[in-house]
Design a protein around this motif. Structure first.
Motif, PDB file in Angstrom:
ATOM      1  N   TRP A 142       0.840  -1.188   0.000  1.00  0.00           N
ATOM      2  CA  TRP A 142       0.000   0.000   0.000  1.00  0.00           C
ATOM      3  C   TRP A 142       0.877   1.241   0.000  1.00  0.00           C
ATOM      4  CZ3 TRP A 142      -0.306   3.080   4.636  1.00  0.00           C
ATOM      5  CH2 TRP A 142       0.387   2.548   5.737  1.00  0.00           C
ATOM      6  N   ASP A 143       0.269   2.402   0.061  1.00  0.00           N
ATOM      7  CA  ASP A 143       1.011   3.660   0.034  1.00  0.00           C
ATOM      8  C   ASP A 143       1.562   3.948   1.427  1.00  0.00           C
ATOM      9  OD1 ASP A 143       2.050   6.176  -0.318  1.00  0.00           O
ATOM     10  OD2 ASP A 143       0.097   7.178  -0.508  1.00  0.00           O
ATOM     11  N   TRP A 144       2.741   3.386   1.722  1.00  0.00           N
ATOM     12  CA  TRP A 144       3.324   3.545   3.050  1.00  0.00           C
ATOM     13  C   TRP A 144       3.550   5.011   3.415  1.00  0.00           C
ATOM     14  CZ3 TRP A 144       6.276  -0.082  -0.171  1.00  0.00           C
ATOM     15  CH2 TRP A 144       5.878  -1.414   0.005  1.00  0.00           C
ATOM     16  N   GLY A 145       3.786   5.841   2.429  1.00  0.00           N
ATOM     17  CA  GLY A 145       4.012   7.256   2.694  1.00  0.00           C
ATOM     18  C   GLY A 145       2.823   7.941   3.332  1.00  0.00           C
ATOM     19  N   ALA A 146       1.632   7.329   3.237  1.00  0.00           N
ATOM     20  CA  ALA A 146       0.443   7.910   3.852  1.00  0.00           C
ATOM     21  C   ALA A 146       0.543   7.925   5.371  1.00  0.00           C
ATOM     22  CB  ALA A 146      -0.803   7.135   3.424  1.00  0.00           C
ATOM     23  N   ALA A 147       1.480   7.165   5.937  1.00  0.00           N
ATOM     24  CA  ALA A 147       1.657   7.119   7.389  1.00  0.00           C
ATOM     25  C   ALA A 147       2.782   8.031   7.875  1.00  0.00           C
ATOM     26  CB  ALA A 147       1.948   5.688   7.828  1.00  0.00           C
ATOM     27  N   ARG A 148       3.469   8.697   6.963  1.00  0.00           N
ATOM     28  CA  ARG A 148       4.664   9.457   7.362  1.00  0.00           C
ATOM     29  C   ARG A 148       4.328  10.597   8.328  1.00  0.00           C
ATOM     30  NH1 ARG A 148       9.837  10.645   3.737  1.00  0.00           N
ATOM     31  NH2 ARG A 148      10.956  12.092   5.084  1.00  0.00           N
ATOM     32  N   ASP A 149       3.321  11.383   8.032  1.00  0.00           N
ATOM     33  CA  ASP A 149       2.967  12.484   8.923  1.00  0.00           C
ATOM     34  C   ASP A 149       2.531  11.966  10.281  1.00  0.00           C
ATOM     35  OD1 ASP A 149       2.314  15.380   9.395  1.00  0.00           O
ATOM     36  OD2 ASP A 149       0.318  14.525   9.674  1.00  0.00           O
ATOM     37  N   PHE A 150       1.776  10.872  10.292  1.00  0.00           N
ATOM     38  CA  PHE A 150       1.359  10.258  11.553  1.00  0.00           C
ATOM     39  C   PHE A 150       2.580   9.907  12.398  1.00  0.00           C
ATOM     40  CE2 PHE A 150       0.328   6.593  14.169  1.00  0.00           C
ATOM     41  CZ  PHE A 150      -0.872   6.961  14.767  1.00  0.00           C
ATOM     42  N   GLY A 151       3.622   9.402  11.759  1.00  0.00           N
ATOM     43  CA  GLY A 151       4.820   8.992  12.472  1.00  0.00           C
ATOM     44  C   GLY A 151       5.621  10.129  13.070  1.00  0.00           C
ATOM     45  N   LEU A 175       9.390   6.540   7.258  1.00  0.00           N
ATOM     46  CA  LEU A 175      10.307   6.797   8.372  1.00  0.00           C
ATOM     47  C   LEU A 175       9.723   6.323   9.707  1.00  0.00           C
ATOM     48  CD1 LEU A 175      11.749  10.321   7.486  1.00  0.00           C
ATOM     49  CD2 LEU A 175      12.728   8.065   7.028  1.00  0.00           C
ATOM     50  N   PRO A 176       9.360   5.048   9.795  1.00  0.00           N
ATOM     51  CA  PRO A 176       8.752   4.531  11.028  1.00  0.00           C
ATOM     52  C   PRO A 176       9.777   4.299  12.130  1.00  0.00           C
ATOM     53  CG  PRO A 176       9.126   2.747   9.513  1.00  0.00           C
ATOM     54  CD  PRO A 176       9.532   4.002   8.781  1.00  0.00           C
ATOM     55  N   ALA A 177       9.275   4.171  13.358  1.00  0.00           N
ATOM     56  CA  ALA A 177      10.129   3.772  14.476  1.00  0.00           C
ATOM     57  C   ALA A 177      10.413   2.277  14.433  1.00  0.00           C
ATOM     58  CB  ALA A 177       9.463   4.134  15.798  1.00  0.00           C
ATOM     59  N   ALA A 178       9.525   1.520  13.796  1.00  0.00           N
ATOM     60  CA  ALA A 178       9.688   0.074  13.706  1.00  0.00           C
ATOM     61  C   ALA A 178       8.913  -0.432  12.496  1.00  0.00           C
ATOM     62  CB  ALA A 178       9.184  -0.606  14.984  1.00  0.00           C
ATOM     63  N   VAL A 179       9.270  -1.635  12.061  1.00  0.00           N
ATOM     64  CA  VAL A 179       8.529  -2.302  10.987  1.00  0.00           C
ATOM     65  C   VAL A 179       8.099  -3.672  11.481  1.00  0.00           C
ATOM     66  CG1 VAL A 179       9.669  -1.072   9.108  1.00  0.00           C
ATOM     67  CG2 VAL A 179      10.643  -3.219   9.950  1.00  0.00           C
TER      68      VAL A 179
END
Length: 229
Positions: A142-151, A175-179
């Motif tokens: 999916w569009d992982w970048g959609a979570a960037r601001d949340f992170g 740029l998550p803290a974990a995967v």
């Protein structure tokens, strides 16, 4: 300075230990009967007993009650609970008050969504899409970048469709803290391909440059002491 790694859906003690030895920070054990990766209490106890105390043992639950979660935590030696359904903020708080680490799943295309994070207290939020037949990523990219601001505002665990071949791109996008990875590392449901695990961990170790100028805070709670099963 690279993300922590959770390998989820383990069903065998030796494979769980091998994943830990390769560098996984957390192991996920699924307590959901409809999942092909579902484990019994006895399976989970044996798996946790095989892990070093520096690795988090995370139970994955879907709409389970407080009593059910706590029973698994106590009997299996879990250090964290991943709430992967429509659990209430009250349940997350009760678990935290019992000393259990909490990861709450939120869904870009489902409920609860990213805007619901403010209602929960949790160690971290696992974010993925909600486009499959079962709770979880269902191996869907999916569009992982959609979570960037949340992170930037919450401790983010990125999940859904991650493989050794796309994990670096996913990390660069969010740029998550974990995967968190499961089916993308399997030879068959519940059975990990350790070569894929090693390749993914190697790819993640090369992503440090993406975090220049940022500080990553660990999100997984290790068990802290040996559990003898």
């Amino acid at each position: 300075m690279t993300p922590q790694v959770k390998i989820c859906g383990l069903t065998q003690p030796r494979q769980a230990r091998d994943c830990a030895d390769l560098g996984a920070d957390a192991i996920g054990l699924v307590f959901f009967p409809k999942s092909p990766r579902n484990v019994t209490v006895e399976q989970a106890r044996t798996i946790v007993a095989a892990l070093p105390p520096t690795v988090a043992a995370v139970g994955v639950f879907v709409n389970a009650s407080f009593d059910v979660v706590m029973e698994r935590v106590i009997r299996c030696g879990l250090s964290m609970a991943q709430l992967h359904g429509r659990e209430t903020p009250d349940l997350a708080l009760r678990l935290l008050n019992e000393g259990v680490g909490v990861i709450k799943a939120l869904f870009v295309d489902g409920t609860p969504g990213l805007n619901d994070a403010a209602a929960y207290r949790a160690d971290a939020f696992l974010v993925e899409c909600a486009k499959g037949p079962l709770p979880g990523g269902n191996a869907m990219v999916w569009d992982w970048g959609a979570a960037r601001d949340f992170g930037t505002r919450h401790p983010l665990v990125l999940a859904g469709g991650l493989t050794p071949y796309n994990v670096a791109d996913a990390i660069g996008a969010a740029l998550p803290a974990a995967v968190d990875a499961s089916s993308g590392l399997e030879a068959s449901p519940g059975h990990k391909d350790l070569d894929k695990v090693a390749r993914m961990l190697a790819a993640i170790r090369k992503t440090g440059k993406a975090y220049a100028g940022r500080r990553l805070t660990p999100v997984f709670r290790p068990r802290g002491e040996d559990f003898d099963g």
